[in-house]
Design a protein around this motif. Structure first.
Motif, short mmCIF file in Angstrom:
data_model
loop_
_atom_site.label_atom_id
_atom_site.label_comp_id
_atom_site.label_asym_id
_atom_site.label_seq_id
_atom_site.Cartn_x
_atom_site.Cartn_y
_atom_site.Cartn_z
N SER A 63 -8.90 -3.76 -7.07
CA SER A 63 -10.23 -3.20 -6.81
C SER A 63 -10.44 -1.93 -7.62
O SER A 63 -9.50 -1.16 -7.86
N ALA A 64 -11.66 -1.71 -8.04
CA ALA A 64 -12.03 -0.47 -8.71
C ALA A 64 -12.74 0.48 -7.77
O ALA A 64 -13.23 1.53 -8.20
N ASN A 65 -12.81 0.13 -6.50
CA ASN A 65 -13.47 0.97 -5.51
C ASN A 65 -12.47 2.01 -4.98
O ASN A 65 -11.49 1.65 -4.33
N PRO A 66 -12.70 3.30 -5.25
CA PRO A 66 -11.76 4.33 -4.79
C PRO A 66 -11.52 4.30 -3.28
O PRO A 66 -10.42 4.65 -2.82
N ASN A 67 -12.52 3.90 -2.51
CA ASN A 67 -12.37 3.91 -1.05
C ASN A 67 -11.44 2.83 -0.52
O ASN A 67 -11.11 2.81 0.66
N ASP A 68 -11.00 1.93 -1.39
CA ASP A 68 -10.10 0.86 -0.95
C ASP A 68 -8.63 1.29 -0.98
O ASP A 68 -7.74 0.50 -0.63
N TYR A 69 -8.37 2.55 -1.36
CA TYR A 69 -6.98 2.96 -1.57
C TYR A 69 -6.58 4.10 -0.63
O TYR A 69 -7.39 4.98 -0.31
N PRO A 70 -5.30 4.09 -0.20
CA PRO A 70 -4.79 5.18 0.64
C PRO A 70 -4.39 6.38 -0.22
O PRO A 70 -4.49 6.34 -1.45
N THR A 71 -3.92 7.43 0.41
CA THR A 71 -3.36 8.59 -0.28
C THR A 71 -1.91 8.77 0.17
O THR A 71 -1.64 8.90 1.37
N THR A 72 -1.00 8.76 -0.79
CA THR A 72 0.42 8.99 -0.51
C THR A 72 0.85 10.28 -1.21
O THR A 72 0.74 10.38 -2.44
N ASN A 73 1.31 11.22 -0.43
CA ASN A 73 1.85 12.46 -1.02
C ASN A 73 3.35 12.26 -1.20
O ASN A 73 4.13 12.44 -0.27
N TRP A 74 3.74 11.84 -2.39
CA TRP A 74 5.14 11.53 -2.64
C TRP A 74 6.04 12.74 -2.51
O TRP A 74 7.22 12.63 -2.13
N GLN A 75 5.54 13.92 -2.83
CA GLN A 75 6.37 15.12 -2.71
C GLN A 75 6.77 15.38 -1.26
O GLN A 75 7.91 15.77 -0.98
#
Length: 1019
Positions: free
Chosen positions: A303-315
């Protein structure tokens, strides 16, 4: 009869009154360094002659009267202290060590000298300087404490490599690290791992427990180092461990424990922000409606929709609060015949990055036995065993720290089915998988042992013989799991390797010391030394494992590597030194060493390394002797030639190697041309010094100006390709270092209940490549080696700004030209300087843009004492250097599928033109990521390196518990760093111990902020 009784009464009254006016003061005198009692301390009533000395357990008892105002305590090597008398009859005193005592003996090469008689440049670090500090190895104890000594902890990896340069780097291809001598044993140092884990190296000096160290002497100029000849060009670090004392046995227990944390993290994009950046970048590259879903940036449906993705703070997932602990027990004691010191310690440091850590067990026994009036026997032994849990890191895009930045934040840590989340169009591994599933273990064991005999033929003539061995073994064990990108394609991959190095040393010295007529002092030394080192290794690997739980090579279905090797070198040496002093004010020294090394050509096998030095104690002259303010004034000068033989073994010989096989038939092939004239690098060093002591040495100043010229650099001389070789190892090239060192020490206050001492040092060094064989060459990511420049120089393009319009591009030099405007320079791209004015931006427009080596560096220490409390604050600083952030080159590149830093939110767009961050464009047709001053940052920093607060319990508690000393302390390491650098840590070098590419940062494991709490207990 009556008169007689009256007379007796008067006499009794007078006697009673006299007794009433007298009282007995008792107490214990201890050392502030370790809390141990000090025997032989002079105790006397202030203003009165005579006095007493403390007993073997530091106790004293002295009778005073009503007219007595105070007691004076004095002992060689300690600051004298006067204590006022009050109503109490128990006075315990803790004496502070005095490194300013000119009669104090300091260790030099193959002997000792009085500090006031030194003619060379030498710095010292004592055990008291590094106590209460959670350091892993001796090198960390030198950081910021001695002028002219630059210590770089390249990364925060537990047990990782550390670089030390004394008065600048001189060699381009050889080692610039100093020679380390532990209790008279020149030891092998460096990294022994055979398996790459990014830029991380191991540190063999981590096997030395800092708590065993009594002192470290740093020999800096030729007068001090020439006695070590072909190994003295980079300076010498003499490490002296604690030995027994003439006292009742004292048992010490030292424990500290604490936590570590990452001092800083870098903001990255959220998952939706990342997808929006990718949409912008792909659209700028391909135009139309192209976006993140475009198949031209990777297969698969997404998907190219930004709202379809989570946020992972790898640090947040890879960095953790980690424990650090150390346990030590020791015993010291003896009598006038035999003295001993024994210790054992266990150190355990978990890394602030998950999956990393370091453990070490060590033990030591030092014995001194006065067998007869003339014969003294010594034994020094230590054993250590360590295991280092390493990670792929530092200059490795598949590492754990690198994955936390380079894997997009839109990727989940775990999928719904529990497997590790991945980006199908990225080669970057899930950092959690790399840390949890892969294995990079390094095991090491080390035995240091020496036995010696010292025989006095006469009070003036002494012969000493010492035989030593440094036995080091190590083992690598790695496994790349099928759950990671690195191991999935091969069905799992394992590697195991073993190293062994044995270093034998045999030293013999004859020493003559005598004073003639009370004014002429002579000290002569002659010696012979033989050293041999033998190294062997074996390495094997396999792939195709039945599962990730069976990791031995025998389980692999395909053997991919099986190699072994061995090498050796030997050094035969003859050396001598002569010291002469007239009335203690005119001091001269000459030394020389003849070294024969197996590493060099048959025509240049032996080299002679001389040095001369002198000092004038002006304070002993009649015109200054009565100047009360000046307690010491000495001018020093030295000149000498020292060498550097730290290159590979057999470099001078023509070599033939195996492995050139054909159709399963073994074959040999030439691998190296020989050079019978190959010899060591030579450094001619000049030093001018001033030592000043004021107000009974309450304030001391040491200043040195030096110049080092190194010639005969060991470099590859270019050859024509028809010879079959591109280079031959030769002695070509020159470098120069010159600088200034200043060290200031002062006792600001020294009252009964409060004292304040301070130490400040600064060193300035200018490094230059004077002459270079062949053409200039690149090193690292942005470093450049060229005659006339500093070692560690950066070379690249100059940024002039950002293009705002097509008209501006048309009016500027050509930067990138293709048939399509979508693949050429566009508004939002960086405008680079056309330095040669030819109208085209290319490699000819690069210039020196900075340097990774600091211009100045040093440290500032303040020690405060109030009653039973001690506070120490240590600051470290450096400046005048730059850092090339390759982390930003990736994290702000906006050209590929790598994760991006939050700074890219300020990227150029048609509505955000007032910015220094260029546009986002996939594949970066203008090459905005090219090496330039865009990624060059100020490397200056001031770091609160250590703050330590301790409390020493008084006699009431000690007597109740029946112990000699109790100290509680709290310490903070790397507490705060003042810097403009945007990365994790300004003290960084992703290439670890490097001559040509210092000061580069590429996803490097950061140093930790550490808080510890400790207890020192002495029985």
């Amino acid at each position: 009869m009556k008169k007689l009784l009256q007379s007796l009464f008067v006499l009794v009254f007078i006697a009673f009154t006299a007794v009433a006016q007298e009282r007995t003061i008792t107490g214990v005198v201890t050392s502030q360094v370790d809390g141990l009692p000090i025997p032989g301390v002079s105790v006397r009533i202030k203003g009165s002659p005579g006095g007493i000395v403390t007993s073997s357990n530091g106790k004293y008892s002295l009778t005073v009267n009503s007219k007595s105002t105070g007691l004076e305590f004095s002992y060689v090597g300690f600051i004298s202290q006067t204590v006022s008398l009050t109503n109490t009859n128990v006075i315990n005193v803790s004496l502070q060590s005095s490194s300013r005592d000119l009669d104090e003996l300091v260790v030099v090469g193959y002997g000792t000298q009085k500090k006031g008689s030194l003619t060379g440049a030498q710095g010292s670090v004592s055990s008291s300087d590094i106590q209460n500090t959670p350091i892993l190895n001796p090198q960390q104890g030198l950081q910021g404490r001695v002028a002219g000594v630059q210590v770089t902890q390249a990364s925060g990896t537990p047990g990782g490599g550390i670089s030390i340069n004394i008065r600048g780097a001189s060699s381009i291809s050889g080692s610039n690290q100093p020679l380390y001598v532990i209790d008279g044993i020149p030891v092998n140092t460096g990294s022994y791992t055979q398996v790459g884990a990014g830029g991380q190296l191991t540190n063999s000096l981590g096997d030395i427990s800092p708590s065993d160290i009594e002192s470290m002497e740093i020999l800096k100029d030729a007068a001090a180092t020439a006695i070590y000849g072909s190994r003295g060009a980079n300076g010498v670090v003499l490490i002296n461990t604690k030995r027994g004392l003439n006292q009742n046995t004292k048992i010490g227990v030292n424990v500290y424990s604490g936590i570590q944390e990452v001092a800083k993290t870098l903001p990255t994009l959220t998952g939706p922000e990342y997808i929006q950046l990718m949409n912008d970048a792909v659209n700028a590259r391909y135009g139309g409606t192209a976006n993140y879903s475009d198949s031209r940036i990777g297969g698969g449906v997404r998907s190219a929709n930004p709202n379809d993705y989570p946020t992972t703070n790898w640090q947040d997932l890879i960095f953790e609060t980690a424990p650090i602990t150390n346990y030590e027990i020791n015993a010291r004691g003896g009598n006038d015949k035999t003295k001993f010191a024994i210790s054992s310690s266990f150190f355990d440091q978990k890394g602030v990055v998950i999956g990393s850590g370091y453990k070490r067990f060590s033990g030591r026994l030092n014995l001194d036995n006065q067998a007869t009036d003339k014969l003294k026997l010594t034994l020094s032994t230590s054993f250590s065993s360590s295991v280092n849990n390493r990670l792929n890191n530092d200059n490795n895009i598949n590492g754990t720290v690198s994955g936390a930045f380079l894997l997009g934040s839109h990727v989940p840590a775990y999928n719904a089915n529990g497997t590790y989340g991945r980006d199908a169009i990225s080669s970057v591994d899930n950092p959690l998988a790399g840390a949890n599933e892969n294995t990079f273990k390094f095991y090491s064991n080390r035995l240091l042992a020496s036995g010696g005999a010292e025989y006095k033929f006469t009070p003036e003539l002494t012969f000493k013989s010492q035989a030593s061995v440094d036995y080091f073994t190590s083992k690598d064990r790695t496994f790349l799991s099928t759950l990671t990108n690195a191991g999935s394609g091969s069905g799992g991959s394992a590697t195991e390797g073993q190293n062994q190095e044995v270093n034998y040393i045999f030293d013999n010295t004859l020493n003559y010391a005598k004073v003639f007529g009370g004014i002429h002092s002579v000290n002569l030394l002659a010696g012979f030394s033989y050293q041999e080192s033998n190294y062997e290794n074996i390495l094997a690997s396999a792939t195709g494992f039945p599962g990730n739980d069976i990791r031995r090579l025998s389980a692999g279905s395909v053997r991919t590597t099986a190699t072994s090797g061995g090498t050796s070198n030997a050094l035969e040496s003859y050396f001598a030194r002569a010291n002469y002093s007239y009335k203690g004010k005119y001091i001269f020294q000459a030394s020389g060493r003849l070294d024969g090394s197996s590493r060099f050509g048959s025509e240049k096998r032996y080299g002679f390394f001389p040095a001369v030095s002198g000092a004038w104690r002006m304070s002993e002259e009649s015109f200054l002797k009565n100047v009360k303010a000046i307690s010491d004034l000495k001018i020093r000068a030295s000149y000498g030639i020292v060498g550097n033989q730290e290159i590979g073994n057999f470099t001078s010989l023509p070599l033939v190697g195996g492995g050139s096989n054909y159709l399963q038939n073994p074959g040999l092939a030439p691998t190296q041309l020989g050079n019978v004239n190959l010899t060591w690098e030579n450094t001619a060093a000049l030093d001018l010094g001033l030592d000043l002591g004021l107000f009974n040495n309450r304030l001391t100043l040491n200043v040195d100006v030096y110049q080092k010229k190194t010639s005969d650099l060991l470099l590859g001389k270019p050859l024509v390709g028809s010879s079959g070789f591109t280079t031959i190892q030769s002695n070509l090239g020159k470098t120069e270092n010159k600088g200034l060192e200043v060290a200031l020490t002062g006792v600001i206050f020294n009252k009964k209940d409060f004292s304040w001492t301070t130490n400040f040092n600064i060193s300035l060094n200018k490094n230059k490549i004077v002459e270079l064989s062949g053409n200039p060459f690149a090193a690292g990511f942005a470093s450049w080696v060229e005659a006339g420049q500093s070692l560690g120089a950066f070379r690249g393009y100059r940024v002039l700004g950002i293009f705002q319009s097509a008209a501006e591009i048309a009016a500027s030099p050509v930067q990138a030209v293709t048939a399509s405007p979508l693949t050429s320079t566009a508004p939002g791209d960086i405008k680079f300087a056309d330095l040669n004015g030819d109208g085209v931006i290319n490699s000819l427009d690069q210039e020196i843009i900075g340097k990774g080596v600091p211009t100045y560096q040093g440290g500032f220490t303040n020690n405060f004492k109030y009653k039973n409390f001690d506070l120490s604050v240590f600051l470290q600083y450096q400046g005048g250097n730059q850092i090339y952030s390759n982390t930003r080159s990736f994290g702000e590149g906006m050209n590929s599928v790598f994760g991006q830093l939050a700074t890219t939110l300020d990227r150029w767009t048609p509505t955000n033109t007032n910015t220094t961050v260029p546009r986002a464009v996939y594949q970066d047709p203008n090459n905005n990521r090219r090496v330039s001053d865009r990624f060059l940052e100020d490397g200056d920093f001031l770091r609160i390196k250590n703050v330590s607060l301790s409390y020493n319990f008084g006699p009431k508690v000690l007597n109740a518990l029946k112990v000699s000393a109790i100290k509680l302390y709290a310490s903070a390491q790397n507490l705060y760093t003042f810097t403009n650098y945007s990365g994790l840590d300004p003290e960084v070098s992703t290439f670890s111990v490097t001559n040509t590419a210092p000061g580069t940062d590429f996803l490097t494991y950061p140093q930790a902020r550490t808080y510890t709490f400790g207890l020192n207990l002495t029985f």
